[in-house]
Design an enzyme around this catalytic site. Structure first.
Site, PDB file in Angstrom:
ATOM      1  N   ARG A 136      10.683 -59.943  -7.567  1.00  0.00           N
ATOM      2  CA  ARG A 136      11.787 -60.348  -8.441  1.00  0.00           C
ATOM      3  C   ARG A 136      11.866 -59.362  -9.596  1.00  0.00           C
ATOM      4  O   ARG A 136      11.189 -59.523 -10.609  1.00  0.00           O
ATOM      5  CB  ARG A 136      11.563 -61.762  -8.978  1.00  0.00           C
ATOM      6  CG  ARG A 136      11.715 -62.867  -7.949  1.00  0.00           C
ATOM      7  CD  ARG A 136      11.664 -64.239  -8.618  1.00  0.00           C
ATOM      8  NE  ARG A 136      12.087 -65.305  -7.736  1.00  0.00           N
ATOM      9  CZ  ARG A 136      11.284 -66.014  -6.956  1.00  0.00           C
ATOM     10  NH1 ARG A 136       9.999 -65.760  -6.944  1.00  0.00           N
ATOM     11  NH2 ARG A 136      11.764 -66.970  -6.179  1.00  0.00           N
ATOM     12  N   ASP A 196      18.087 -71.196  -3.463  1.00  0.00           N
ATOM     13  CA  ASP A 196      19.514 -71.256  -3.752  1.00  0.00           C
ATOM     14  C   ASP A 196      20.290 -71.847  -2.590  1.00  0.00           C
ATOM     15  O   ASP A 196      21.245 -72.591  -2.794  1.00  0.00           O
ATOM     16  CB  ASP A 196      20.047 -69.858  -4.086  1.00  0.00           C
ATOM     17  CG  ASP A 196      19.776 -69.513  -5.544  1.00  0.00           C
ATOM     18  OD1 ASP A 196      20.013 -70.391  -6.389  1.00  0.00           O
ATOM     19  OD2 ASP A 196      19.313 -68.395  -5.821  1.00  0.00           O
ATOM     20  N   ARG A 248      19.608 -76.751  -8.976  1.00  0.00           N
ATOM     21  CA  ARG A 248      18.157 -76.670  -8.815  1.00  0.00           C
ATOM     22  C   ARG A 248      17.416 -76.831 -10.128  1.00  0.00           C
ATOM     23  O   ARG A 248      16.204 -76.970 -10.170  1.00  0.00           O
ATOM     24  CB  ARG A 248      17.781 -75.328  -8.158  1.00  0.00           C
ATOM     25  CG  ARG A 248      18.136 -74.131  -9.015  1.00  0.00           C
ATOM     26  CD  ARG A 248      18.030 -72.820  -8.248  1.00  0.00           C
ATOM     27  NE  ARG A 248      16.742 -72.170  -8.391  1.00  0.00           N
ATOM     28  CZ  ARG A 248      16.458 -70.966  -7.890  1.00  0.00           C
ATOM     29  NH1 ARG A 248      17.359 -70.299  -7.175  1.00  0.00           N
ATOM     30  NH2 ARG A 248      15.297 -70.426  -8.058  1.00  0.00           N
ATOM     31  N   HIS A 302      13.282 -71.399 -12.733  1.00  0.00           N
ATOM     32  CA  HIS A 302      12.467 -70.188 -12.611  1.00  0.00           C
ATOM     33  C   HIS A 302      11.132 -70.288 -13.341  1.00  0.00           C
ATOM     34  O   HIS A 302      10.156 -69.681 -12.926  1.00  0.00           O
ATOM     35  CB  HIS A 302      13.283 -68.962 -13.000  1.00  0.00           C
ATOM     36  CG  HIS A 302      14.176 -68.563 -11.871  1.00  0.00           C
ATOM     37  ND1 HIS A 302      15.484 -68.996 -11.778  1.00  0.00           N
ATOM     38  CD2 HIS A 302      13.923 -67.878 -10.742  1.00  0.00           C
ATOM     39  CE1 HIS A 302      15.998 -68.560 -10.645  1.00  0.00           C
ATOM     40  NE2 HIS A 302      15.079 -67.870  -9.994  1.00  0.00           N
ATOM     41  N   ARG A 318      14.029 -56.706  -4.772  1.00  0.00           N
ATOM     42  CA  ARG A 318      15.381 -57.253  -4.870  1.00  0.00           C
ATOM     43  C   ARG A 318      16.067 -56.639  -6.077  1.00  0.00           C
ATOM     44  O   ARG A 318      15.454 -56.511  -7.142  1.00  0.00           O
ATOM     45  CB  ARG A 318      15.292 -58.767  -5.045  1.00  0.00           C
ATOM     46  CG  ARG A 318      16.646 -59.393  -5.298  1.00  0.00           C
ATOM     47  CD  ARG A 318      16.562 -60.883  -5.260  1.00  0.00           C
ATOM     48  NE  ARG A 318      15.926 -61.425  -6.448  1.00  0.00           N
ATOM     49  CZ  ARG A 318      15.664 -62.718  -6.606  1.00  0.00           C
ATOM     50  NH1 ARG A 318      15.953 -63.575  -5.645  1.00  0.00           N
ATOM     51  NH2 ARG A 318      15.097 -63.160  -7.698  1.00  0.00           N
ATOM     52  N   GLU A 323      21.597 -66.730   0.879  1.00  0.00           N
ATOM     53  CA  GLU A 323      21.320 -67.842  -0.045  1.00  0.00           C
ATOM     54  C   GLU A 323      22.563 -68.616  -0.460  1.00  0.00           C
ATOM     55  O   GLU A 323      22.482 -69.520  -1.290  1.00  0.00           O
ATOM     56  CB  GLU A 323      20.512 -67.391  -1.260  1.00  0.00           C
ATOM     57  CG  GLU A 323      20.943 -66.133  -1.938  1.00  0.00           C
ATOM     58  CD  GLU A 323      19.987 -65.705  -3.055  1.00  0.00           C
ATOM     59  OE1 GLU A 323      19.034 -66.424  -3.378  1.00  0.00           O
ATOM     60  OE2 GLU A 323      20.215 -64.623  -3.607  1.00  0.00           O
ATOM     61  N   CYS A 328      12.020 -66.278   1.866  1.00  0.00           N
ATOM     62  CA  CYS A 328      11.232 -66.045   0.656  1.00  0.00           C
ATOM     63  C   CYS A 328      11.452 -67.118  -0.399  1.00  0.00           C
ATOM     64  O   CYS A 328      11.066 -66.961  -1.550  1.00  0.00           O
ATOM     65  CB  CYS A 328      11.517 -64.666   0.083  1.00  0.00           C
ATOM     66  SG  CYS A 328      13.241 -64.409  -0.324  1.00  0.00           S
TER      67      CYS A 328
HETATM   68  C1  PEP Z   1      15.860 -68.182  -3.522  1.00  0.00           C
HETATM   69  O1  PEP Z   1      16.954 -68.445  -4.012  1.00  0.00           O
HETATM   70  O2  PEP Z   1      15.337 -68.857  -2.618  1.00  0.00           O
HETATM   71  C2  PEP Z   1      15.080 -67.040  -4.005  1.00  0.00           C
HETATM   72  C3  PEP Z   1      14.003 -66.645  -3.365  1.00  0.00           C
HETATM   73  O3  PEP Z   1      15.506 -66.427  -5.124  1.00  0.00           O
HETATM   74  P1  PEP Z   1      15.358 -67.009  -6.603  1.00  0.00           P
HETATM   75  O4  PEP Z   1      14.489 -68.210  -6.557  1.00  0.00           O
HETATM   76  O5  PEP Z   1      14.797 -65.913  -7.443  1.00  0.00           O
HETATM   77  O6  PEP Z   1      16.776 -67.328  -6.974  1.00  0.00           O
HETATM   78 MG    MG Z   2      17.987 -66.984  -5.223  1.00  0.00          MG
END
Ligand code: PEP
Ligand code: MG
Length: 757
Positions: free
Chosen positions: A471, A629, A639, A364, A507, A605, A676
């Site tokens: 987010r 995800d 990730r 993140h 979200r 996801e 997204c």
């Molecule tokens: C994703 O998982 O692609 C997403 C957009 O959410 P985040 O990256 O916040 O987990």
């Molecule tokens: Mg995600």
């Protein structure tokens, strides 16, 4: 057990060596002792000459060190290295591959056990034990040496990469060094390092030169005095609860702080010019290590006391220091594991680059960095970051490489690319008000992902048509407790107002995984498979309801809100969440608010949701794919883990097929579908996603102009043709190259990366 203890203590000792030679010296000495052999030696590969060089020995002649070397296919060393497996010989001298070097004095030794030292699939060298007695080493000995070598490989690789282990001495700081990581955010940054560490952690304290030794000593002494007073008062408070022996411990603590003990050792280092924090950490950690290697259990326990004492002093040092952390105008933020709140501490206009030792491109922090458009390298695991304070560095965010103390030539090269990049961005500015439409007149909606207020302004500047993912956890991350309903309402209102009448997709709270709130820690062995996203909020309806109520109230009179649920894995989670949202809506209507129920959506996801996409789409108003995800779960690749970053590939054919499946499922029941994840912001991927039929691509504001410029140049027809071709391919790298080739043929590859890097 004894074996395990020696393994552990050898690795610990090697880790604390100052440089590669020191580390090798410890290895050969300690392994020979532990295995009770006559000889232990190490050969390492010199990539320049492509020879295995005799680097260290205990038992053979020291004169031979660095003088004897073998070609890749020569001798038993070459055999071990090329076979990549141990070779265990009773009578080495009669082996056809035996090569004799008089310089080493090897002739007396008959038995030979050599194991390769392998790091990330590459053979770095060979670790050998030898004995006079003619015998085969037993299975246990062989296993010990293999284990030892596997553990040491990482340490040796690190030492080779950094030119030292943890020490970056004054000379090393002046030398240009190169460190490899993975791309976090593309771009070039040139600036000065500020090392940020979590509070009160001795092992990640920056060790840098101090500017004023006299002041630093004064400062250190005042902190020691403060700790002394704390311990004395603690001792008095607890006196009646402790026996004599326990009370004596407080005296021991106090004595350790004396000039003649730890206090004095730290002062000696400060006098040599090291900052107080760095000096303290070096002294304490070396004592902790000595204690923890002792065989006596009581003494081993004392390691914890020394560490505790060190932390107490450190807390004072950091308390007074943190407010003084100086941020130069071109700050490159560096840390072991940077967090969102650490980014928040640096004034925005001063932060030009980020380097994180841990993490990978989908952590993140990296996503935030991309949102802020700050060139970032993640997973630079070899970076001696603690010693890098104030150093000048170049970040090559296109290749995931960091250059410390860059040469004049290197600087010039990157300054040129930096200016080219700036011009490119300025050129793309002209597209802001132009529609995102292909030459054959197909419209694609380009939306943005937001989290910080800064994103809002940048998004509007760059011609975003809506927010595909807000987010909401980011404002939660930057606080010390859950924000109240009213605090949340204000934050959400700001977002909705800024974009109205454009749609903002909020979200619901998605914590867990690598996003843990400082005030709501979740400790798990497998956080990405654990309590995260909707699982947390369904278990805490009070948190969920407050958040949804705040969103609904914030949308009153604007009507541009959509609500989206993260990490949905089954229908019952969806039903429960929908029930709570309806309940919140009824409640606030009863309270007199006049708010329409907003469109509700689900993030796809996890793989299970891909297979249930149609049923899910029937129950809601829209779907949005979280490809970050989804890639991680489909490919079973964390990730956030730099060790497997090479395997994380959103162009993997399985991911592309899953994406197509979701689009088809949503459209079959007449619902819109967006994406997204970060993939949407990749100009090449965007073409494929458009061809698949995604209605909306939502990305960081940084990438929006690049994606728009590509879509405006390539027809939907052409994109569909390329999609059909790549869907027949079975390898992510081949797919990537195919798309790059297309962009090159169309003359638009510059949006990907500058030609010179
Ligand atoms: C994703 O998982 O692609 C997403 C957009 O959410 P985040 O990256 O916040 O987990
Ligand atoms: Mg995600």
């Amino acid at each position: 057990m004894k074996m395990l203890n020696s393994l552990r203590s050898i690795v610990q000792e090697v880790n604390s060596a100052k440089d590669l030679n020191g580390a090798l010296g410890i290895i050969v000495k300690r392994v020979r002792e532990a295995m009770n052999t006559d000889v232990c030696s190490v050969y390492l590969l010199d990539p320049l000459t492509e020879r295995y060089v005799f680097m260290a020995t205990e038992g053979l002649k020291q004169d031979a060190i660095k003088k004897v070397s073998l070609s890749l296919s020569e001798g038993l060393v070459g055999l071990v290295a090329s076979r990549e497996e141990p070779i265990n010989l009773e009578d080495a001298q009669n082996h056809p591959r035996f090569v004799y070097f008089p310089l080493t004095g090897e002739e007396r030794f008959n038995s030979f056990l050599g194991v390769p030292i392998i790091h990330q699939r590459k053979v770095l060298g060979v670790l050998i034990v030898q004995q006079k007695e003619q015998r085969k080493f037993d299975e246990g000995e062989e296993a010990f040496l293999v284990t030892m070598s596997a553990q040491l490989a990482g340490v040796i690789a690190h030492a080779e990469a950094t030119g030292g282990l943890d020490s970056m001495d004054v000379e090393a700081r002046k030398r240009e060094m190169v460190f490899k990581g993975v791309v976090g955010c593309q771009g070039i940054a040139i600036g000065d390092v500020v090392v940020m560490s979590p509070k009160a952690d001795l092992s990640v304290v920056p060790n840098q030169p101090c500017d004023d030794i006299v002041e630093e000593l004064k400062f250190f002494r005042s902190c020691i005095q403060a700790v002394r007073e704390d311990i004395e008062s603690l001792g008095k408070k607890l006196a009646s609860h402790l026996n004599q022996e326990e009370r004596a411990l407080f005296d021991v603590y106090l004595r350790m702080l004396d000039d003649g003990a730890i206090g004095g050792e730290v002062e000696t280092l400060i006098k040599k010019g090291v900052n107080a924090q760095g000096a303290l950490s070096e002294v304490i950690l070396s004592h902790v290590e000595t204690f923890s290697m002792m065989d006596d259990e009581y003494l081993r326990e004392r390691a914890a006391d020394v560490k505790d004492l060190g932390l107490r002093v450190l807390a004072y040092l950091q308390e007074s220091e943190c407010s003084e952390l100086d941020y130069p105008d071109n700050t490159i933020l560096v840390g072991e594991e940077l967090t969102a709140s650490m980014l928040g501490e640096v004034p925005k206009d001063k932060l030009v680059g980020i380097i994180s030792v841990q993490g990978s491109s989908n952590s993140h922090v990296a996503i935030l960095a991309r949102a802020m458009d700050i060139p970032t390298v993640m997973g630079a695991v070899d970076l001696p970051y603690k010693q890098m304070g104030k150093l000048n560095v170049v970040i090559d965010g296109y290749n995931g490489v960091v250059y410390s103390a860059p040469s004049a030539e290197r600087l010039k090269h990157y300054q040129r690319i930096y200016h080219e990049d700036k011009q490119l961005i300025e050129g793309l500015d002209a597209l802001t008000d132009k529609p995102c439409v292909t030459p054959d007149n197909h419209n694609v909606a380009l939306w943005v992902n937001t989290g910080l207020m800064a994103d809002v302004f940048r998004s509007l500047d760059r011609g975003a048509e809506g927010v595909g993912l807000f987010r909401t956890e980011i404002p939660f991350l930057l606080r010390e407790r859950f924000p109240s309903e009213e605090e949340q309402r204000i934050i959400y209102r700001e977002q909705l107002e800024a974009f109205a009448p454009m749609v903002v997709t909020m979200r619901t709270l998605d914590v867990g995984g690598d996003k843990s709130l400082p005030y709501f820690p979740i400790e798990e062995d497998n956080p990405f498979l654990g309590w995260r996203g909707i699982r947390v909020t369904l278990d805490h309806p009070e948190i969920f309801l407050v958040q949804v109520r705040a969103m609904l109230k914030a949308s009153e009179g604007l009507d541009n809100l959509r609500i989206m649920l993260p990490m949905v894995c089954n229908m019952s989670e969806l039903e429960s969440a929908l029930y709570l949202i309806h309940r919140a809506h009824t409640e606030i209507e009863e309270e007199g608010f006049n708010v329409n129920l907003p469109p509700l959506g689900v993030m796809i996801e996890v793989p299970a949701a891909v297979y249930q996409a149609k049923s899910i789409a029937q129950r809601v108003d829209f779907l949005s794919v979280g490809s970050n995800d989804l890639t991680q779960y489909l490919l079973a690749v964390d990730r956030n883990n730099s060790r497997v970053a090479d395997l994380y590939h959103s162009f993997h054919p399985a991911v592309l097929q899953a994406l197509q499946k979701v689009v088809d499922a949503a459209h079959e029941v007449g619902k819109p579908v967006s994406i997204c994840g970060e993939l949407a912001g990749d100009p090449g991927a965007a073409l494929l996603l458009m061809a698949m039929g995604f209605d909306i691509l939502s990305m960081s504001a940084t990438n929006l102009p690049k994606v728009k410029s590509v879509i405006r140049k390539i027809t939907l027809d052409k994109s569909k043709q390329v999609l059909a071709e790549v869907m027949q391919m079975d390898d992510a790298h081949v797919i990537m190259s195919h798309i790059e080739l297309l962009l090159e043929q169309e003359g638009i590859s510059r949006v990907f990366r500058p030609a010179a890097v």
